[in-house]
Motif scaffolding. Structure first.
Motif, PDB file in Angstrom:
ATOM      1  N   LEU A 225       0.850  -1.187   0.000  1.00 50.42           N
ATOM      2  CA  LEU A 225       0.000   0.000   0.000  1.00 50.42           C
ATOM      3  C   LEU A 225       0.892   1.247   0.000  1.00 50.42           C
ATOM      4  CD1 LEU A 225      -3.093   0.394   0.116  1.00 50.42           C
ATOM      5  CD2 LEU A 225      -2.847   0.751   2.571  1.00 50.42           C
ATOM      6  N   CYS A 229      -1.685   9.467  -0.305  1.00 52.18           N
ATOM      7  CA  CYS A 229      -2.627   9.550  -1.414  1.00 52.18           C
ATOM      8  C   CYS A 229      -1.936  10.127  -2.653  1.00 52.18           C
ATOM      9  CB  CYS A 229      -3.800  10.439  -1.029  1.00 52.18           C
ATOM     10  SG  CYS A 229      -4.835   9.696   0.249  1.00 52.18           S
ATOM     11  N   PRO A 313      -6.696  -0.281  -3.691  1.00 54.71           N
ATOM     12  CA  PRO A 313      -6.817  -1.342  -2.696  1.00 54.71           C
ATOM     13  C   PRO A 313      -8.272  -1.794  -2.575  1.00 54.71           C
ATOM     14  CG  PRO A 313      -6.655   0.778  -1.599  1.00 54.71           C
ATOM     15  CD  PRO A 313      -6.459   1.036  -3.073  1.00 54.71           C
ATOM     16  N   GLU A 315     -11.393  -2.805  -0.007  1.00 51.73           N
ATOM     17  CA  GLU A 315     -11.690  -2.249   1.317  1.00 51.73           C
ATOM     18  C   GLU A 315     -11.118  -3.133   2.422  1.00 51.73           C
ATOM     19  OE1 GLU A 315     -15.635  -2.209   3.003  1.00 51.73           O
ATOM     20  OE2 GLU A 315     -16.404  -3.634   1.562  1.00 51.73           O
ATOM     21  N   TRP A 318      -7.480  -2.194   2.807  1.00 46.82           N
ATOM     22  CA  TRP A 318      -7.370  -0.901   3.483  1.00 46.82           C
ATOM     23  C   TRP A 318      -7.602  -1.067   4.984  1.00 46.82           C
ATOM     24  CZ3 TRP A 318      -9.433   2.512   6.739  1.00 46.82           C
ATOM     25  CH2 TRP A 318      -8.965   3.831   6.707  1.00 46.82           C
ATOM     26  N   SER A 322      -4.973  -0.574   8.113  1.00 48.04           N
ATOM     27  CA  SER A 322      -5.163   0.532   9.065  1.00 48.04           C
ATOM     28  C   SER A 322      -4.987   0.077  10.510  1.00 48.04           C
ATOM     29  CB  SER A 322      -6.559   1.129   8.889  1.00 48.04           C
ATOM     30  OG  SER A 322      -7.531   0.250   9.434  1.00 48.04           O
ATOM     31  N   GLN A 347       2.566   5.538   6.626  1.00 49.79           N
ATOM     32  CA  GLN A 347       1.131   5.488   6.399  1.00 49.79           C
ATOM     33  C   GLN A 347       0.496   6.834   6.729  1.00 49.79           C
ATOM     34  OE1 GLN A 347       0.544   1.451   8.545  1.00 49.79           O
ATOM     35  NE2 GLN A 347      -1.031   1.506   6.955  1.00 49.79           N
ATOM     36  N   MET A 350      -4.081   8.193   6.276  1.00 50.42           N
ATOM     37  CA  MET A 350      -5.053   7.094   6.320  1.00 50.42           C
ATOM     38  C   MET A 350      -6.392   7.617   6.840  1.00 50.42           C
ATOM     39  SD  MET A 350      -3.901   4.166   5.140  1.00 50.42           S
ATOM     40  CE  MET A 350      -4.744   2.777   5.923  1.00 50.42           C
ATOM     41  N   GLU A 356     -10.976   7.711   0.903  1.00 46.31           N
ATOM     42  CA  GLU A 356     -10.160   6.963  -0.039  1.00 46.31           C
ATOM     43  C   GLU A 356     -11.000   5.929  -0.776  1.00 46.31           C
ATOM     44  OE1 GLU A 356      -6.416   5.673   1.560  1.00 46.31           O
ATOM     45  OE2 GLU A 356      -6.235   7.493   2.804  1.00 46.31           O
ATOM     46  N   THR A 358     -11.905   2.757  -2.807  1.00 46.45           N
ATOM     47  CA  THR A 358     -11.377   1.388  -2.891  1.00 46.45           C
ATOM     48  C   THR A 358     -11.962   0.711  -4.119  1.00 46.45           C
ATOM     49  OG1 THR A 358     -13.156   0.231  -1.746  1.00 46.45           O
ATOM     50  CG2 THR A 358     -11.496   1.323  -0.367  1.00 46.45           C
ATOM     51  N   ARG A 390     -13.107   4.797   2.375  1.00 41.58           N
ATOM     52  CA  ARG A 390     -12.657   4.623   3.749  1.00 41.58           C
ATOM     53  C   ARG A 390     -11.890   5.826   4.274  1.00 41.58           C
ATOM     54  NH1 ARG A 390     -13.075  -0.266   6.492  1.00 41.58           N
ATOM     55  NH2 ARG A 390     -14.220  -1.799   5.236  1.00 41.58           N
ATOM     56  N   ARG A 421      -5.572   6.229  -2.886  1.00 36.76           N
ATOM     57  CA  ARG A 421      -4.228   5.763  -2.576  1.00 36.76           C
ATOM     58  C   ARG A 421      -4.007   4.509  -3.418  1.00 36.76           C
ATOM     59  NH1 ARG A 421      -1.590   6.002   2.491  1.00 36.76           N
ATOM     60  NH2 ARG A 421      -3.439   7.087   3.263  1.00 36.76           N
TER      61      ARG A 421
END
Lengths: 426, 426, 426, 426
Positions: A225, A229, A313, A315, A318, A322, A347, A350, A356, A358, A390, A421
């Motif tokens: 990941l 972003c 990504p 969900e 993601w 996280s 990261q 986030m 973001e 997905t 997300r 992202r």
């Protein structure tokens, strides 16, 4: 009760704490509306963007319908006609005034709606203090839901005001200018995750929406990941490389949308004599290209990712990634109303800045069960044709978001403060 | 000058008289707006119905553009951006904000537009007093035109407010209720006219619009004209006899409209538990069926006439028949905002009450010549696809109408206060 | 009888003469269809353009419905379902298959429809020979009408085939190439007419449509008429002078159409590497710019006239000017399927070549009365929103046209072989 | 090669075997077209349904483009213009004739397209025999793909012919009547599956589409699957219980579709004097209500499941449950062109009869990679907004289907032969 919407215990059960939370959220709504003229409250410039007045009436309708009507002895509605007028989509409650016609309502005036708010608030406060103990757990749960509901409409207020103002050639400003951010976005880094059988969904001790439940196992392949972003500068490269002219970069429905809507850039971008500008809640602005790109659709994010040789990504990825990331970021409390460039680190961004996008279609989790009755219409019936986002944005209240929170929009929608992202296999 | 728009001399040339006329018309506009909330000024619920705010800005734009910009030394616009925003359709003046998007403008607010009005008014008053004599005839002519223009928008204000309020399920009232008229419509009588070679068009000594000129000869066959307009009761007979279900009664385009729009009654009628009701500027009302039917389209009037074995008059027949009929009737000054039942007599309701639909397509008179420049766009470019209406209505200023006055709307439009009178051959 | 549609006596009453006329018109229809493949008969590429198959079925339906059903003893329909399928717009006859869905009918196949034609023809011929004398006048009158009706559909066949083929990127040819006409258009001259009280409408001894009656008096101002139609070369000048970019040249509805339809040239023009080309029934052709411009709408003709400082003639002016002009010209019998450059002379091209657009709205003549019943739907119900064209075209049968003939189309339509001639005041 | 589309080895590599397979599939296409008239080949009655002629040209275009153009020495196209005309959606190959305008092409005629087919076939056969060994693996792989592609269009031919014929009021029959099936559907039973970590996707030794790969692990909760599809009788119960009038049973987008499209029953149902009838390739038929319901959308299947207190299976559940079920059923080779009632047993109708709607959005499998170039457009770019269907239908060739086969349609589409089977948790 627990299965109503908030599938878990509410965060607050103490009556005074609930009362304080109620007041805090309601006053926040008032604060958002403070800079608006009566006319600003009234207009609707697209089917998807409701008048501000409607939002603040509807969030009151919610408490009137689900708290007062259910629990107030001798309940009388403030105005019988509001039951239809300010019902959004609750078929179980009855008819609704059609969404694209919300802008046809010059009356009730904003003054009258403020009276409606004050009246219902007063009566809800009484319920909070006086409801019998047997009713209280349900009431507390519903108020919790009502407050999270109102926070969602707070974000919608920012989105809709921005959209409405953008449609006015004189470009009104909701807020005053700020000094331009000067931070530079750090170089992109990748963090690898092993995948395997992971747990997805909410299982903690506070409030969540029913669509975050039940917690369940998902098998994930190894993936990486991006540390931040995609920025406006990077997105400009895609544009300058012919991104909007290259059908093979796009999903078939995405390309059809590009052609029909004549998309050449993200929403709110315009090209003037001095290059690109963007419309913000502070009016037309020059770019700070290190900011994350915002107001792109799922289709645009997906096309960018294909152009970059990466992907979005899921969900699940993601949410898994996280884990352990502190729930901090550029939320609405910052008052910026714009995303900020990323911070260094593995990261960044986030939470906050931009929702973001997905690659996951918005579908029910295994064994998901919507509640019976009107409140069961809250999430479940939207589980088709939309994609999951997300992490919250710069116009989301900090207290509203969780790692497991699933926001959702149609793949061609752009007026949410949303960016993306990149992810990669292995 | 004479060919500007008013093809003839203006009614007033004395500076003080012009000034008084200017003030009177402008204050009348203010009066119409007095009952409105800021929100009422702003909404647009159909492409054809403009926000009240737009009307009062546009009528100011007209004076700013055609008086101040042309004659004020060192002219500076009140706000550069209004040139586009409040231009209706004058291609010669430049770009226009798109008509269906007038409701997107929450800003400028009504307060700001009132400041715009006050500023331009003040400056026009100065021009009236101070313009050099050489300019004065043109200025007087243009102000005359601007005042007639503003009177047209006064009528549009009533039409658009009524339409906008009708789209609100809570049915707001623009004005308070009045006692229901109790007069009965007299029995229908017919007056015969010999026809022959008659003169049509304006040739007197006052103001008229260019579309009423030049006066010319038309040959008319003998005909008869009804003594009054068709009443709501008579129209109900047509409805009850299946008028809206019988395609052979309708023009082909009319029937297509009936089917597409699902027409079952005139605009603003609804059928409730206690029979038909109608929406008025005083809210929902029971019927007084001796009132003339109003808010019917040309198609509906034409179908009714066919059902009744009669026809609509041509505009030439109507104008010829109006010779010698005093210019009196139920105009806006009455304050009723509704038509009244006819009075006994051979030619009742020729002026006022309802605009009377004719069978005449809106075409240029022989040797008609539109003016050069922007003011030439006032009438001529609308001379296709529309039909002519005559005589003024209960929301028309008395001073605005003449026997030769040609109003025009599309054959499917209904939001004007329009009805009709039958004619017959021979 | 006389009031059916042909308001006057039919041209032919002798049974053998009627039979010969019937055969001649029916065989002409067959001739038009000879070059078509079964697939060509079937497609519909616009709502307004019917499949060839539909035309040849409908013209048979007309005889079946108005002759056989009315006069054949023991009448049985060829196929019960065709009553709806091939009814165009006769509400009195019953339901109609929706016009935009005529292209959905792969069945009945063309072979089956040819069988339908043959069967009905045979039975009509029997009626012609065997009908009792008492019925014969009505039958003769209706057959006359049916043949003129079929001739109208012959012209529609050419129009619709041309349109359908134009929509195919491979540009099929209906007919083979001919040597390019080499004639030059003569210089434009003007002929003056005094006007005054003139007679308009048909009053001779043959067939006419009801919309040409009754003959009546019209007062005309002095005017001049151009000696020929506007040429493609002249129209190119208008285009090169920015005609399609200058809103002030256009009627308001015309300019809206230019913008919506993105008009840049007449229908069937395209600009290739070697300049403009036009699509014809002989495929894509280079221009002969001395030919009259064809396939322009009323709006385009009107804008050109304004640009040229002239105007279109009224239909009354045109009809009056045609008095004494021999009914000769480039009609369908020439087989060119294209207009020709004008001949020298004061009044060239009045008949044939292109239908001439007038400034007259299509309205009923004074005391016009549509017939009772289905045949009364033939003309009257179209008398709104359309404009009148005069004189016939290169795809009109010579025997079909008269000086009083009123053709009509909507002001935005262009697929008829239509052009225009300028007029001027005084 | 392996990554082209068929991600695995083709089933056939022997040149003679490929040649026989090629001939067999091509002759099957001819067989489907045998009952059609030239007119039937040509019409297009909805944007989504292509003319038969287009399908048989496009399947030839596929071989011409991907075999001949790539591998034939000195390749010349049969007709240069077909490259655009018969390209469906391959942006990499260039322009496409717009899909909704495929019905505008009366030319090339069906005879000409048959010549095109014969020419390309002959040349492909030569390639099969004469291509150098180095090219052969790629060629074999592409022919394999071309044949599966053509089988998909065979199914589309049935779907589109049925739809086109259904739009004709005279209801043409593609095939003759058969005796009505008399079998009764067995009572519904449930089979339980333990779930856990299962393998999904194709990993065998034959041909598959790229969207079935790569094989990967998915975690599934315990679930139960119905022993057969929902029958028309069961669906009628839902209808009679107000299914189409109860918004709370529907997804939000589903209910919007019900209202907009005015859905009251599955596609092809009509209610006549003697109850419900259904349109089939054999014309209008009375119901055999023990047949599975067919031509329902995802929205309808989902609403039925909610009404029944169950849900649709995910595609993973379906695929897992199909393990060990023999690939037998009512496929197109039966010639019935209609589904049959279920057989007794735990897992009837898993293959054939009707495509089974699942609850799964059509998304890429983890690490899915579309091929480079035009053939990479085959599947990947459709992975948004659609839902997955499994198992094949009564118009699918038996050799075309696998347990891992993923078909996909939009959730509001119904013209595929699709039905559904219920699932339940635990």
């Amino acid at each position: 009760m627990a299965t109503l919407i908030g599938a878990n215990r509410p965060q607050r059960t103490d009556r005074n704490a609930v009362s304080r939370a109620f007041d805090a959220v309601r006053r926040a709504t008032d604060g958002i509306c403070a800079p608006l003229e009566p006319e600003d409250f009234t207009i609707q410039t697209a089917d998807f963007a409701s008048p501000a007045k409607w939002h603040i009436a509807h969030t009151t309708w919610f408490f009137e319908t689900f708290i007062l009507e259910a629990f107030e002895p001798g309940f009388q509605p403030f105005d019988e006609r509001y039951r239809v007028l300010f019902n959004s989509y609750y078929q179980s409650v009855g008819e609704q005034h059609p969404r694209p016609k919300r802008g046809a309502l010059s009356r009730p005036s904003i003054d009258r709606i403020r009276a409606y708010r004050a009246d219902v608030e007063e009566r809800v406060r009484k319920i909070i203090q006086q409801a019998p103990e047997t009713d209280w757990p349900t009431i507390a749960c519903r108020i919790e839901l009502g407050l999270h509901h109102e926070q969602q409409h707070q974000e919608l207020l920012y989105m809709d005001i921005k959209y409405n103002f953008s449609q006015n050639p004189i470009g009104p400003r909701y807020a005053g200018t700020r000094p331009k951010a000067s931070d530079e976005a750090p170089a992109l880094r990748w963090k690898r995750f092993d995948g395997g059988l992971v747990d997805i969904g909410y299982a903690e001790d506070g409030f969540c929406f029913d669509n975050e439940t039940p917690r369940h196992k998902v098998h994930i392949e190894p993936f990486s990941l991006a540390s931040r972003c995609v920025t406006a500068a990077e997105y400009l490269e895609f544009m300058n490389d012919g991104g909007y002219d290259t059908p093979t970069l796009w999903l078939s429905d995405g390309w059809a949308t590009v052609c029909e809507q004549n998309w050449r850039a993200p929403l709110y971008w315009r090209h003037g004599d001095d290059g690109w500008q963007r419309f913000s809640l502070r009016g037309w602005q020059d770019f700070h290209t290190d900011m994350p790109v915002v107001h792109v659709s799922f289709y645009e994010a997906d096309a960018f990712a294909r152009w970059a040789g990466k992907r979005l990504p899921t969900e699940h990825e993601w949410e898994h990634a996280s884990t352990g990331v502190p729930l901090r970021g550029n939320f609405v409390e910052n008052g910026l109303l714009d995303p900020l460039p990323a911070k260094p680190g593995e990261q960044s961004q986030m939470f906050g800045d931009v929702w973001e996008l997905t690659s996951s279609a918005y579908s029910p989790y295994p064994r998901y069960q919507a509640a019976a009755g009107a409140l069961g219409e809250y999430n479940g019936k939207f589980m088709s044709n939309q994609t999951v986002l997300r992490g919250g944005s710069c116009v989301t209240p900090h207290s509203h978001v969780r790692a497991t929170y699933r926001n959702f929009f149609y793949p061609d929608q752009r007026w949410c403060f949303q960016g993306f992202r990149l992810a990669a296999n292995g």
